[in-house]
Write an enzyme that holds these catalytic residues in place. Structure first.
Site, PDB file in Angstrom:
ATOM      1  N   LYS A  70       0.847  -1.191   0.000  1.00  0.00           N
ATOM      2  CA  LYS A  70       0.000   0.000   0.000  1.00  0.00           C
ATOM      3  C   LYS A  70       0.875   1.231   0.000  1.00  0.00           C
ATOM      4  O   LYS A  70       1.828   1.325   0.782  1.00  0.00           O
ATOM      5  CB  LYS A  70      -0.900   0.016   1.248  1.00  0.00           C
ATOM      6  CG  LYS A  70      -1.929   1.135   1.218  1.00  0.00           C
ATOM      7  CD  LYS A  70      -3.081   0.775   0.307  1.00  0.00           C
ATOM      8  CE  LYS A  70      -4.077   1.899   0.133  1.00  0.00           C
ATOM      9  NZ  LYS A  70      -3.612   2.927  -0.824  1.00  0.00           N
ATOM     10  N   LYS A 106       5.339   2.148  -2.704  1.00  0.00           N
ATOM     11  CA  LYS A 106       5.386   3.561  -3.087  1.00  0.00           C
ATOM     12  C   LYS A 106       5.808   3.656  -4.538  1.00  0.00           C
ATOM     13  O   LYS A 106       6.564   2.816  -5.031  1.00  0.00           O
ATOM     14  CB  LYS A 106       6.386   4.343  -2.220  1.00  0.00           C
ATOM     15  CG  LYS A 106       6.032   5.816  -2.052  1.00  0.00           C
ATOM     16  CD  LYS A 106       4.861   5.988  -1.087  1.00  0.00           C
ATOM     17  CE  LYS A 106       4.571   7.445  -0.810  1.00  0.00           C
ATOM     18  NZ  LYS A 106       3.547   7.609   0.236  1.00  0.00           N
ATOM     19  N   ASP A 146      -0.275  10.967  -3.760  1.00  0.00           N
ATOM     20  CA  ASP A 146       0.844  11.457  -2.971  1.00  0.00           C
ATOM     21  C   ASP A 146       1.147  12.870  -3.483  1.00  0.00           C
ATOM     22  O   ASP A 146       0.248  13.545  -3.987  1.00  0.00           O
ATOM     23  CB  ASP A 146       2.045  10.510  -3.100  1.00  0.00           C
ATOM     24  CG  ASP A 146       3.034  10.651  -1.961  1.00  0.00           C
ATOM     25  OD1 ASP A 146       4.009  11.405  -2.127  1.00  0.00           O
ATOM     26  OD2 ASP A 146       2.841  10.035  -0.894  1.00  0.00           O
TER      27      ASP A 146
END
Length: 417
Positions: A70, A106, A146
């Site tokens: 995740k 990520k 993000d």
């Protein structure tokens, strides 16, 4: 600001610091300090004038012992392989410290999104989604927004994946728009957990936010939401900054009005009744609470010697270098670590994923109530570890809690083959 500190090395140092207080086999520890796999790819996409451009992109899957990978996807010219590896590792321990069943991942594209049109960004995003397709999935790896990405980009990735897979899979990504399967409360979640973390910390210290002055470095989503919610809790926000500079008013100002000003002008600078300040002046300002909410390595050991805040709550990922941590610990400054304080984003992403799997939507009130429960429970566990294990600071306490949970999951599953 230190641009020389390698964020991946910082992560590994933080894990080593926590492991010193746990009985962890050296082989297991080494496994938990490196990613399981990293995708590095070159994306070629068409510009509006018909020319082709190639940019570098990454996706790191750090550890999946506690669940699917995740983590967000950022668009920024400073994206590097080591940065993405570090951020994916921080996600492992962030999910573990708040006890949600995810591992860590990520992604990022080395690009300045402001230089591209909406159509160009869509083609770039869909190109990346095509490369990610074999790696992601509702039970494999679930990306999210993000830096410089949001609902728009997540919707494009979802649509690309579903089109190529010829399926409906809203849980393949989180941070989507509400009408595309997103969750109420997701946009505000990171800033909300930052404010909750500050509230719990001040309560633990026997203080109240109603008497606190606050400075916020970074006025994107997390920073602006945290500032507004801290204002609602009675705190006086006296300084904020973004990439264009900072503003200061000793009497305080309305954070939401500043956000509106930034939306109109593109920067916080020039807000009526404030004086201009530099980024370093904000970070070293004499306030009760400092909230770094920009990028990593904002405060190094040299700058940490001049930090005057009593409490630092990290809304950004990795805003303090390990050297800065050491200096602030020695000086008695309380640092509430990123892996706990900004975990609201991934927590509500988890809620979004649960809703997608159930094909059922929660109200915003329920989302915020559940988030508060998760954050307050996690804070209690962090403080218990800090007080019972005689740990040097709250960051080490967070990593002790998180690392033990990941080690437990690994040992319970065993090593195969």
């Amino acid at each position: 600001m230190s641009d020389d500190t390698n964020p991946f090395e910082s992560l590994q140092e933080q894990v080593d610091d926590a492991a010193a207080y746990l009985d962890v086999d050296d082989g297991v520890l080494e496994r938990l300090k490196v990613p399981e796999r990293v995708l590095e790819t070159n994306l070629t996409f068409e510009r509006d004038d018909g020319s082709l451009e190639t940019v570098r992109a990454y996706r790191s899957q750090f550890n999946g012992d506690r669940g699917p990978y995740k983590g967000g996807i950022r668009y920024h010219p400073g994206v590097t392989r080591d940065e993405v590896k570090a951020l994916s590792g921080w996600m492992v321990y962030k999910c573990a410290v708040v006890d949600i069943p995810y591992g860590g991942g990520k992604g990022g594209i080395e690009v300045e999104p402001a230089e591209y049109s909406t159509a160009e960004l869509e083609r770039l995003t869909r190109s990346f989604a095509t490369e990610l397709r074999p790696m992601i999935g509702e039970d494999r790896d679930i990306p999210a927004p993000d830096v410089n990405t949001g609902q728009r980009e997540m919707n494009w990735i979802k649509d690309t994946y579903e089109t190529l897979e010829n399926t409906t899979a809203p849980g393949v990504i989180t941070g989507k728009a509400i009408d595309s399967g997103g969750s109420a409360g997701r946009v505000e979640a990171t800033g909300r957990s930052t404010a909750l973390a500050a509230r719990e910390t001040f309560d633990w210290l026997g203080r109240t936010l109603a008497d606190a002055t606050v400075a916020v470095q970074g006025y994107g989503n997390a920073g602006s939401v945290a500032a507004a919610l801290l204002h609602d809790l009675g705190a006086t926000v006296v300084a904020v900054s973004d990439s264009g500079g900072g503003i200061y008013d000793p009497e305080g100002f309305d954070p939401r009005a500043v956000k509106s000003h930034k939306a109109e002008t593109g920067a916080v600078a020039g807000y009526e009744g404030t004086e201009a300040i530099t980024n370093d002046e904000l970070l070293t300002m004499d306030v009760d609470l400092l909230v770094p909410a920009a990028l990593e390595n904002a405060i190094d050991a040299d700058l940490a010697g001049d930090v005057s805040a009593d409490v630092v709550v990290e809304a950004a990922n990795g805003p303090l270098t390990p050297g800065a941590d050491d200096v602030l610990t020695e000086r008695g400054v309380w640092v509430v670590p990123d892996v706990f304080a900004n975990a609201g984003g991934v927590t509500v992403s988890y809620f979004e994923w649960v809703q997608n799997r159930q094909r059922f939507h929660w109200t915003e009130a329920r989302v915020n109530e559940e988030l508060e429960r998760v954050i307050t429970d996690a804070f209690d566990g962090l403080i218990e570890a800090y007080e019972t294990r005689d740990l040097p600071n709250l960051r080490t306490a967070a990593y002790v809690v998180a690392l033990q949970r990941v080690v437990n999951a690994y040992e319970q599953g065993g090593n195969w083959p």
